[in-house]
Design a protein around this motif. Structure first.
Motif, PDB file in Angstrom:
ATOM      1  N   LYS A   1       0.694  -1.323  -0.052  1.00  0.00           N
ATOM      2  CA  LYS A   1       0.059  -0.219  -0.221  1.00  0.00           C
ATOM      3  C   LYS A   1       0.716   1.236  -0.076  1.00  0.00           C
ATOM      4  N   PRO A   2       0.486   2.278  -0.615  1.00  0.00           N
ATOM      5  CA  PRO A   2       1.283   3.510  -0.699  1.00  0.00           C
ATOM      6  C   PRO A   2       1.263   4.061   0.916  1.00  0.00           C
TER       7      PRO A   2
ATOM      8  N   TRP B   1       4.450  11.380   3.113  1.00  0.00           N
ATOM      9  CA  TRP B   1       5.686  11.355   2.532  1.00  0.00           C
ATOM     10  C   TRP B   1       6.637  12.525   3.161  1.00  0.00           C
TER      11      TRP B   1
ATOM     12  N   ASP C   1      10.743   3.100  -1.966  1.00  0.00           N
ATOM     13  CA  ASP C   1       9.717   3.722  -2.204  1.00  0.00           C
ATOM     14  C   ASP C   1      10.051   5.262  -2.380  1.00  0.00           C
TER      15      ASP C   1
ATOM     16  N   LYS D   1       8.977   9.624  -4.195  1.00  0.00           N
ATOM     17  CA  LYS D   1       8.473  10.386  -5.283  1.00  0.00           C
ATOM     18  C   LYS D   1       9.449  11.279  -5.704  1.00  0.00           C
TER      19      LYS D   1
ATOM     20  N   THR E   1       6.027   8.521  -8.918  1.00  0.00           N
ATOM     21  CA  THR E   1       5.940   7.981  -7.649  1.00  0.00           C
ATOM     22  C   THR E   1       5.983   6.375  -8.050  1.00  0.00           C
TER      23      THR E   1
ATOM     24  N   VAL F   1       5.961   2.990  -5.822  1.00  0.00           N
ATOM     25  CA  VAL F   1       5.618   2.008  -4.759  1.00  0.00           C
ATOM     26  C   VAL F   1       5.676   0.586  -5.232  1.00  0.00           C
TER      27      VAL F   1
ATOM     28  N   ASN G   1      -0.077   4.400 -11.987  1.00  0.00           N
ATOM     29  CA  ASN G   1      -0.215   3.282 -11.044  1.00  0.00           C
ATOM     30  C   ASN G   1      -0.155   2.008 -11.965  1.00  0.00           C
TER      31      ASN G   1
ATOM     32  N   PRO H   1       8.651   7.605   2.106  1.00  0.00           N
ATOM     33  CA  PRO H   1       7.615   7.392   3.049  1.00  0.00           C
ATOM     34  C   PRO H   1       7.953   7.880   4.709  1.00  0.00           C
TER      35      PRO H   1
END
Length: 322
Positions: A139-140, A144, A194, A196, A261, A263, A279, A320
């Motif tokens: 899960k994201p 952040w 993970d 951005k 992004t 993940v 995504n 994250p």
């Protein structure tokens, strides 16, 4: 005659089922490392040619038939010429005979570990070792960190040229990371899982570069002549795997941006404010990846070995929050 036909038909069904069961252990995606083996009669001029390098393969079994695609040391994902089971081994023709014998793989699976040999004709040219590629479904994060600069605009602090020995033509000028001519690639000294990423780029007409995520998955940055590349290899694609959903105007010689992004293995890309990949799953590594360890953090790296004139600036990353 009917009994003979029924017997042959039933035998064929049993054979297909046996092949399907036998080949099932090979089905799926594999993160592979190839270790070249020296030929005592023809040693390489460059010892680095014997360094291990990453590879990737996906095998699909359907009704006793095998299909496979792979990513080699460089280039794009492509279908394998021929795949079949033979004596409990999966045999692939990865490069058909042309000026020399065909290049083949002979593979075995034990306890979800892949091992095998690469051959050119009857000569063994490399050892093959692989593990099942991780799913990387997560899960994201709920939040952040604030964006953190990866390039200070003044020098190459936090970056290093690769591979060792390659001529480095990356310089920092007036807040811009410039590759003056083709030579070394450039990677961050830090690794990321993970994230951005925000990065701005200026690609000249005819320029060809790329932004590697975790050092394995390439976002194509290139302005080849129109029609040279398809959408899976054009600007903003995940090279060979994912084509952008939206087509944006070409802007060679102008500043543009990516907001990325990532993940797990699911990526979203916004180019110049337009969401072009939403995504989507990255199935495997790109040619040119630093390694095949998809479950591990990795650096960002900028491709500099194709053409010069590429510019990057305002490179920031968020991770994250813990």
């Amino acid at each position: 005659m009917k009994r003979i036909f029924a017997f042959l038909l039933l035998s064929s069904v049993f054979l297909i089922l046996a092949l399907s069961k036998e080949g099932a252990s090979f089905a799926g995606r594999w993160d592979i490392t190839i270790t070249p083996q020296a030929n005592p009669d023809s040693p390489p001029k460059n010892p680095a040619q014997l360094d291990p390098f990453p590879d990737w393969m996906e095998v699909v079994v359907h009704d006793g038939k095998f299909d496979a695609r792979m990513v080699a040391r460089s280039g794009s994902v492509h279908p394998v010429n021929e795949v079949k089971m033979d004596g409990g081994k999966l045999k692939l023709v990865v490069s058909a005979a042309s000026k020399g014998p065909a290049i083949t793989w002979e593979l075995e699976v034990k306890s979800n570990t892949l091992t095998g040999l690469q051959k050119r004709g009857d000569s063994v040219t490399a050892q093959i070792a692989g593990v099942r590629a991780p799913e990387l479904k997560r899960k994201p994060p709920k939040s952040w960190t604030d964006p953190e600069p990866l390039f200070n605009g003044k020098d190459l602090t936090g970056w290093e040229p690769i591979p060792a020995g390659a001529a480095n033509h990356w310089v920092a000028e007036d807040g811009v990371l410039l590759d003056t001519e083709h030579g070394a690639n450039l990677k961050t000294t830090r690794k990321f899982d993970d994230f951005k990423l925000h990065i701005e780029f200026n690609c000249p007409d005819g320029g060809n570069s790329g932004i590697y995520l975790r050092g394995r998955d390439e976002i194509q940055v290139a302005y080849e002549k129109p029609g040279v590349e398809d959408k899976f290899h054009d600007m903003g694609s995940i090279y060979g795997f994912i084509a952008p959903a939206a087509e944006l105007p070409r802007k060679p010689g102008e500043w543009e941006s990516f907001d990325v992004t990532l993940v797990g293995r699911y990526v979203t890309i916004v180019r110049n404010g337009v969401k072009t990949i939403d995504n989507q799953e990255i199935p495997g590594i790109s040619g040119g990846a630093l390694d095949a360890h998809e479950g591990e953090p990795g650096p960002f790296y900028l491709q500099g070995d194709h053409t010069g004139g590429m510019k990057y600036r305002n490179i920031t990353v968020s991770t994250p929050k813990k």
